[in-house]
Design an enzyme around this catalytic site. Structure first.
Site, PDB file in Angstrom:
ATOM      1  N   SER A 266       0.847  -1.195   0.000  1.00 45.57           N
ATOM      2  CA  SER A 266       0.000   0.000   0.000  1.00 45.57           C
ATOM      3  C   SER A 266       0.880   1.243   0.000  1.00 45.57           C
ATOM      4  O   SER A 266       2.009   1.225   0.520  1.00 45.57           O
ATOM      5  CB  SER A 266      -0.890   0.019   1.241  1.00 45.57           C
ATOM      6  OG  SER A 266      -1.554   1.270   1.334  1.00 45.57           O
TER       7      SER A 266
ATOM      8  N   TYR B  73      -2.816  -1.112  10.721  1.00 46.20           N
ATOM      9  CA  TYR B  73      -2.894  -1.429   9.285  1.00 46.20           C
ATOM     10  C   TYR B  73      -1.677  -0.866   8.556  1.00 46.20           C
ATOM     11  O   TYR B  73      -1.030  -1.549   7.765  1.00 46.20           O
ATOM     12  CB  TYR B  73      -4.189  -0.876   8.674  1.00 46.20           C
ATOM     13  CG  TYR B  73      -4.201  -1.019   7.158  1.00 46.20           C
ATOM     14  CD1 TYR B  73      -4.396  -2.268   6.565  1.00 46.20           C
ATOM     15  CD2 TYR B  73      -3.982   0.081   6.316  1.00 46.20           C
ATOM     16  CE1 TYR B  73      -4.380  -2.414   5.173  1.00 46.20           C
ATOM     17  CE2 TYR B  73      -3.962  -0.060   4.937  1.00 46.20           C
ATOM     18  CZ  TYR B  73      -4.159  -1.308   4.363  1.00 46.20           C
ATOM     19  OH  TYR B  73      -4.126  -1.455   2.996  1.00 46.20           O
TER      20      TYR B  73
HETATM   21  N1  LIG Z   1      -8.695  -0.233  -1.627  1.00 41.89           N
HETATM   22  C1  LIG Z   1      -7.678   0.486  -1.198  1.00 41.89           C
HETATM   23  O1  LIG Z   1      -7.788   1.705  -0.948  1.00 41.89           O
HETATM   24  C2  LIG Z   1      -6.327  -0.159  -1.038  1.00 41.89           C
HETATM   25  C3  LIG Z   1      -5.200   0.680  -1.016  1.00 41.89           C
HETATM   26  C4  LIG Z   1      -3.945   0.111  -0.852  1.00 41.89           C
HETATM   27  C5  LIG Z   1      -3.806  -1.245  -0.739  1.00 41.89           C
HETATM   28  N2  LIG Z   1      -4.927  -2.049  -0.765  1.00 41.89           N
HETATM   29  C6  LIG Z   1      -4.704  -3.493  -0.594  1.00 41.89           C
HETATM   30  O2  LIG Z   1      -5.215  -4.168  -1.729  1.00 41.89           O
HETATM   31  C7  LIG Z   1      -5.566  -5.504  -1.368  1.00 41.89           C
HETATM   32  C8  LIG Z   1      -6.942  -5.842  -1.925  1.00 41.89           C
HETATM   33  O3  LIG Z   1      -7.871  -4.944  -1.368  1.00 41.89           O
HETATM   34  P1  LIG Z   1      -9.160  -4.423  -2.152  1.00 41.89           P
HETATM   35  O4  LIG Z   1      -9.144  -2.955  -2.047  1.00 41.89           O
HETATM   36  O5  LIG Z   1      -9.264  -5.051  -3.480  1.00 41.89           O
HETATM   37  O6  LIG Z   1     -10.297  -4.962  -1.154  1.00 41.89           O
HETATM   38  P2  LIG Z   1     -11.643  -5.836  -1.412  1.00 41.89           P
HETATM   39  O7  LIG Z   1     -12.355  -5.339  -2.618  1.00 41.89           O
HETATM   40  O8  LIG Z   1     -12.344  -5.833  -0.104  1.00 41.89           O
HETATM   41  O9  LIG Z   1     -11.085  -7.298  -1.749  1.00 41.89           O
HETATM   42  C9  LIG Z   1     -10.464  -8.104  -0.769  1.00 41.89           C
HETATM   43  C10 LIG Z   1     -10.353  -9.525  -1.295  1.00 41.89           C
HETATM   44  O10 LIG Z   1      -9.728 -10.336  -0.283  1.00 41.89           O
HETATM   45  C11 LIG Z   1     -10.603 -11.432   0.061  1.00 41.89           C
HETATM   46  N3  LIG Z   1     -10.387 -11.749   1.484  1.00 41.89           N
HETATM   47  C12 LIG Z   1     -10.583 -10.946   2.545  1.00 41.89           C
HETATM   48  N4  LIG Z   1     -10.319 -11.613   3.681  1.00 41.89           N
HETATM   49  C13 LIG Z   1      -9.943 -12.866   3.321  1.00 41.89           C
HETATM   50  C14 LIG Z   1      -9.573 -14.032   4.040  1.00 41.89           C
HETATM   51  N5  LIG Z   1      -9.523 -14.037   5.383  1.00 41.89           N
HETATM   52  N6  LIG Z   1      -9.264 -15.160   3.355  1.00 41.89           N
HETATM   53  C15 LIG Z   1      -9.316 -15.165   1.995  1.00 41.89           C
HETATM   54  N7  LIG Z   1      -9.669 -14.097   1.256  1.00 41.89           N
HETATM   55  C16 LIG Z   1      -9.986 -12.962   1.913  1.00 41.89           C
HETATM   56  C17 LIG Z   1     -12.012 -10.892  -0.269  1.00 41.89           C
HETATM   57  O11 LIG Z   1     -12.976 -11.881  -0.501  1.00 41.89           O
HETATM   58  P3  LIG Z   1     -13.875 -12.508   0.710  1.00 41.89           P
HETATM   59  O12 LIG Z   1     -14.328 -11.341   1.527  1.00 41.89           O
HETATM   60  O13 LIG Z   1     -14.979 -13.255   0.031  1.00 41.89           O
HETATM   61  O14 LIG Z   1     -12.950 -13.401   1.425  1.00 41.89           O
HETATM   62  C18 LIG Z   1     -11.708 -10.159  -1.575  1.00 41.89           C
HETATM   63  O15 LIG Z   1     -11.613 -11.068  -2.639  1.00 41.89           O
HETATM   64  C19 LIG Z   1      -5.443  -5.572   0.147  1.00 41.89           C
HETATM   65  O16 LIG Z   1      -4.219  -6.190   0.488  1.00 41.89           O
HETATM   66  C20 LIG Z   1      -5.439  -4.119   0.572  1.00 41.89           C
HETATM   67  O17 LIG Z   1      -4.723  -3.915   1.780  1.00 41.89           O
HETATM   68  C21 LIG Z   1      -6.175  -1.530  -0.913  1.00 41.89           C
END
Ligand SMILES: NC(=O)c1ccc[n+]([C@@H]2O[C@H](COP(=O)([O-])OP(=O)(O)OC[C@H]3O[C@@H](n4cnc5c(N)ncnc54)[C@H](OP(=O)(O)O)[C@@H]3O)[C@@H](O)[C@H]2O)c1
Length: 265
Positions: A143, A157
């Site tokens: 991130s 986080y």
């Molecule tokens: N969105 C942002 O602003 C942002 C910024 C920087 C970095 N990131 C990083 O990007 C990555 C993806 O985030 P996103 O924004 O795409 O979020 P998201 O849309 O909420 O997607 C998260 C994914 O992880 C899965 N997941 C969550 N908990 C899990 C578990 N315990 N076991 C297996 N799968 C799990 C979810 O599916 P299920 O809930 O069905 O398990 C979903 O497929 C993360 O590492 C996050 O820290 C996000």
């Protein structure tokens, strides 16, 4: 570095958001996919959508990766398919905002486990066969917050993403000359379900307009991973923020990020 073509990619957290976008880019480039997330229905829908728009074979494993022995179970399940994972994308991660002292501790440890331990353990398991084959890619989703020297309102986080960045950079150097590379992609604030799960909807960082789309993040991550780059920050504005975060005196940057991390009433 020569890209790894038509190979098998395992992507965690691939049912939606950034993980799904990364899955689509790999499929568009002819790779076969193993997708992992908890929610089965959404995961299977994602697999069907990808299969409709590409020639890729897609396997799904619905599991809670933060659960006890989940990572070992996943490794065994993949082994039983006879497939070798050529590219591992550690994307699954969750966020948590609010004052540390008020946060639910078990939610916090679950987050730290998923964001750091699960990523590390998956890397350790899948890296060994990659090293034997002398080719492979590890892509870790970190991130932009890892470029800030800490930020209030999501202290744990932010610290977990510092781990992802530092671990990936160190690993990348260790792997030099092995045929395997490690890359960390650092997205900035992105409109996904992450924002609601982390209770960050009213955080300033998520209220600014624009931001980089999941598609652009995925394309940048794919290219950097295939090129064996150490790290990539998708989006010009995010690159600028990361640069600011690295500037000295860091106390000034810290105040900027403290401001962005404030929640509005
Ligand atoms: N969105 C942002 O602003 C942002 C910024 C920087 C970095 N990131 C990083 O990007 C990555 C993806 O985030 P996103 O924004 O795409 O979020 P998201 O849309 O909420 O997607 C998260 C994914 O992880 C899965 N997941 C969550 N908990 C899990 C578990 N315990 N076991 C297996 N799968 C799990 C979810 O599916 P299920 O809930 O069905 O398990 C979903 O497929 C993360 O590492 C996050 O820290 C996000």
């Amino acid at each position: 570095m020569k890209p790894i073509d038509n190979k098998t990619v395992l992507i965690t957290g691939a049912s939606k958001g950034i993980g799904l976008a990364i899955a689509k880019v790999f499929a568009a480039h002819g790779h076969n996919l193993i997708l992992v997330a908890r929610g089965q229905a959404r995961l299977e829908q994602a697999a069907r959508d990808i299969q409709k728009s590409s020639d890729s074979d897609v396997l799904t494993f619905s599991m809670d990766l933060a659960g006890e022995n989940a990572v070992e179970e996943l490794f065994e399940k993949v082994k039983q398919t006879g497939l070798s994972v050529d590219i591992l994308v550690n994307n699954a991660g969750v966020g948590m905002t609010g004052y540390f002292a008020m946060g639910d501790y078990s939610t916090m440890t679950n987050m730290l486990r998923l964001n750091m331990i699960v990523l590390t353990q998956l890397t350790h398991l899948f890296l060994q066969p990659m090293l034997q084959r002398k080719h492979g890619r590890i892509l870790n989703v970190g991130s932009l917050v890892a470029h800030f020297s800490g930020a209030p309102n999501w202290s744990a986080y932010v610290a977990s993403k510092h781990y992802v960045r530092a671990f990936s950079r160190g690993l990348s150097r260790e792997l030099k000359g092995t045929g395997v590379t490690a890359t960390v992609v650092s997205p900035g604030a992105t409109a996904t379900d992450f924002v609601t799960t982390a209770d960050a909807t009213n955080m300033r960082a998520y209220q600014t307009r624009g931001g980089t789309s999941v598609e652009k993040i995925a394309e940048a991550a794919y290219s950097a991973c295939q090129a064996g780059k150490v790290s990539i920050i998708p989006g010009m504005f995010n690159k600028l923020l990361a640069f600011l975060g690295e500037l000295h005196p860091r106390a000034i940057a810290f105040e900027v990020f403290a401001f962005l991390s404030q929640k509005k009433d």
